[in-house]
Scaffold this motif. Structure first.
Motif, mmCIF file in Angstrom:
data_model
loop_
_atom_site.group_PDB
_atom_site.id
_atom_site.type_symbol
_atom_site.label_atom_id
_atom_site.label_comp_id
_atom_site.label_asym_id
_atom_site.label_seq_id
_atom_site.Cartn_x
_atom_site.Cartn_y
_atom_site.Cartn_z
ATOM 1 N N LEU A 4 19.019 56.025 12.590
ATOM 2 C CA LEU A 4 17.988 56.630 11.758
ATOM 3 C C LEU A 4 18.093 56.215 10.289
ATOM 4 O O LEU A 4 17.111 56.297 9.553
ATOM 5 N N HIS A 5 19.267 55.767 9.878
ATOM 6 C CA HIS A 5 19.503 55.416 8.469
ATOM 7 C C HIS A 5 19.442 53.897 8.305
ATOM 8 O O HIS A 5 20.024 53.162 9.109
ATOM 9 N N PRO A 6 18.767 53.400 7.265
ATOM 10 C CA PRO A 6 18.674 51.953 7.083
ATOM 11 C C PRO A 6 20.030 51.273 6.888
ATOM 12 O O PRO A 6 20.207 50.118 7.307
ATOM 13 N N ASP A 7 20.996 51.959 6.285
ATOM 14 C CA ASP A 7 22.320 51.360 6.129
ATOM 15 C C ASP A 7 22.996 51.156 7.480
ATOM 16 O O ASP A 7 23.753 50.191 7.664
ATOM 17 N N ASP A 8 22.750 52.060 8.431
ATOM 18 C CA ASP A 8 23.292 51.868 9.777
ATOM 19 C C ASP A 8 22.600 50.705 10.477
ATOM 20 O O ASP A 8 23.213 49.993 11.272
ATOM 21 N N ALA A 9 21.326 50.513 10.182
ATOM 22 C CA ALA A 9 20.619 49.352 10.737
ATOM 23 C C ALA A 9 21.236 48.052 10.206
ATOM 24 O O ALA A 9 21.422 47.078 10.955
ATOM 25 N N LYS A 10 21.577 48.036 8.913
ATOM 26 C CA LYS A 10 22.253 46.867 8.341
ATOM 27 C C LYS A 10 23.585 46.614 9.036
ATOM 28 O O LYS A 10 23.920 45.474 9.384
ATOM 29 N N LEU A 11 24.336 47.691 9.236
ATOM 30 C CA LEU A 11 25.642 47.554 9.884
ATOM 31 C C LEU A 11 25.494 47.058 11.312
ATOM 32 O O LEU A 11 26.320 46.274 11.794
ATOM 33 N N ALA A 12 24.460 47.512 11.985
ATOM 34 C CA ALA A 12 24.232 47.057 13.357
ATOM 35 C C ALA A 12 24.037 45.544 13.400
ATOM 36 O O ALA A 12 24.611 44.852 14.246
ATOM 37 N N VAL A 13 23.240 45.038 12.475
ATOM 38 C CA VAL A 13 23.023 43.584 12.408
ATOM 39 C C VAL A 13 24.324 42.870 12.077
ATOM 40 O O VAL A 13 24.675 41.854 12.686
ATOM 41 N N GLU A 14 25.063 43.406 11.108
ATOM 42 C CA GLU A 14 26.326 42.778 10.705
ATOM 43 C C GLU A 14 27.347 42.741 11.835
ATOM 44 O O GLU A 14 28.157 41.817 11.917
ATOM 45 N N HIS A 15 27.317 43.739 12.719
ATOM 46 C CA HIS A 15 28.269 43.808 13.820
ATOM 47 C C HIS A 15 27.767 43.108 15.074
ATOM 48 O O HIS A 15 28.375 43.241 16.144
ATOM 49 N N GLY A 16 26.689 42.359 14.944
ATOM 50 C CA GLY A 16 26.234 41.529 16.047
ATOM 51 C C GLY A 16 25.530 42.265 17.157
ATOM 52 O O GLY A 16 25.428 41.759 18.293
ATOM 53 N N VAL A 17 25.025 43.460 16.858
ATOM 54 C CA VAL A 17 24.248 44.189 17.856
ATOM 55 C C VAL A 17 22.953 43.423 18.126
ATOM 56 O O VAL A 17 22.378 42.822 17.229
#
Length: 382
Positions: free
Chosen positions: A258-271
């Protein structure tokens, strides 16, 4: 050729006597389901957490956006097809992972799976399904399906589950990350009802060799206690994605962002994909509505991975609004479960059929021949 044209102008064809008595609207499905399902199971499906503010907010968010149709565009030949993870899908609609569906209908996920396969709509199968992932896969044949994973404090059980899913023909893993503990659902406390404690969602566990190896004796009572001991994972972190990646070659989506920072982290972690979800209002009460969270998350992701949305989707216009605001696809939950409760496989099929007709008509009347034509320009904030 469009969905409606394939039905040969369905509004003017002879009524199918086997389905004419089934509801059309979500509200009527819900009303009939409430009449047919005992209070405990019904409220478990229908309810949200605490005061159910998030449950209401999910619907209110859709009403804050209005479609602004475009005219004089040739929409004779329409398509709802999309591609996700190199797989061609007929529509942008999936059936969300809903656990323990046998509390709504004796056939549970097997009826849902048959309806999904017939419609060509992917089914996301829950870890806590009433039938094992292999049983569900068997009735689906080659139809598209994903597997939803509740992370276990016993990592080897999680690894075993995803290996089984891959072997059974599931084409993606959906890791739900917003249930590190159970939301506070007042309705369930009032009814004294817990389907998980009653053993309604243990099919995948008692068929798993690693899980069963943890039990001194494989009995329903022992299985339920072990599930309850391991299913809630407050220690879950992004590092667990790396462990999951080691045990499957399938695309991995995280559900509950739900949070844009978590979306960034998801991309960074290769999700490989994100599902913007607040668990249908069942976890954090007062949380942001998913449609309100979607635009910022889509902006952050910038098309690098697919972004999907669930929670609050009820109609074809809802699907159009979600896609216009950045979703690649949507998932529905309660609507098909109410269909299941009322009429089993036929009920699920009818809910899906209605939704897809609504989507096709909304696309055409909005001036869109395909989902590629759907963007922010056809919406206005009310």
């Amino acid at each position: 050729m469009s969905f409606v044209e394939n039905k040969e102008s369905f509004l003017f064809t002879k009524v199918d006597k086997s389905t004419e008595s089934l509801p059309i609207s979500f509200e009527d499905w819900e009303r009939l389901a409430r009449e047919r399902v005992p209070a405990g199971p019904f409220d478990y499906t229908a309810g949200g957490s605490v005061e159910e503010q998030t449950l209401a907010a999910n619907r209110a968010a859709f009403s804050r956006w209005a479609i602004v149709p475009r005219m004089l565009r040739d929409v004779t030949n329409r398509s709802m097809a999309i591609t996700l993870f190199n797989q061609q899908l007929k529509t942008p609609v999936l059936l969300a992972p809903v656990g323990m569906q046998a509390i709504s209908h004796p056939e549970g996920e097997l009826a849902t799976a048959r309806a999904a396969a017939q419609a060509g709509v992917p089914l996301v199968v829950s870890t806590v399904s009433s039938h094992s992932m292999e049983q569900i896969a068997e009735v689906m044949g080659d139809a598209p399906r994903w597997y939803q994973l509740y992370w276990s404090t016993d990592r080897e059980v999680s690894a075993s589950m995803v290996r089984r899913a891959e072997a059974a023909g599931y084409s993606a893993i959906v890791l739900t990350v917003d249930t590190i503990m159970l939301g506070w659902k007042r309705r369930d406390f009032k009814n004294g009802y817990s389907p998980l404690r009653e053993g309604k969602g243990m099919a995948n566990y008692i068929s798993d060799p690693v899980f069963c190896s943890r039990l001194s004796e494989v009995t329903p009572e022992n299985a339920v206690e072990e599930i309850l001991r391991t299913i809630y994972t407050p220690a879950l972190t992004w590092s667990d994605i790396d462990y999951l990646r080691e045990h499957t070659s399938l695309p991995i989506l995280v559900k509950g962002i739900l949070h844009p920072d978590d979306a960034k982290l998801a991309v960074e972690h290769g999700v490989d994909g994100i599902i913007v979800s607040n668990h249908g209002g069942r976890q954090v009460d007062g949380a942001i509505a998913t449609l309100d969270a979607l635009p910022t998350i889509a902006e952050v992701v910038q098309g690098r991975i697919p972004v999907l949305l669930d929670s609050g989707v009820r109609t074809g216009p809802d699907v159009v609004k979600a896609i216009a605001l950045g979703a690649n696809a949507v998932l529905i939950g309660r609507p098909f479960v109410y269909g299941l409760a009322v009429a089993g496989e036929k009920g699920v099929a009818s809910v899906v059929d209605t939704l897809l007709h609504e989507l096709d008509v909304t696309l055409a009347l909005s001036g869109c021949a395909s989902l590629a034509d759907v963007n922010r320009s056809i919406l206005t904030r009310q």
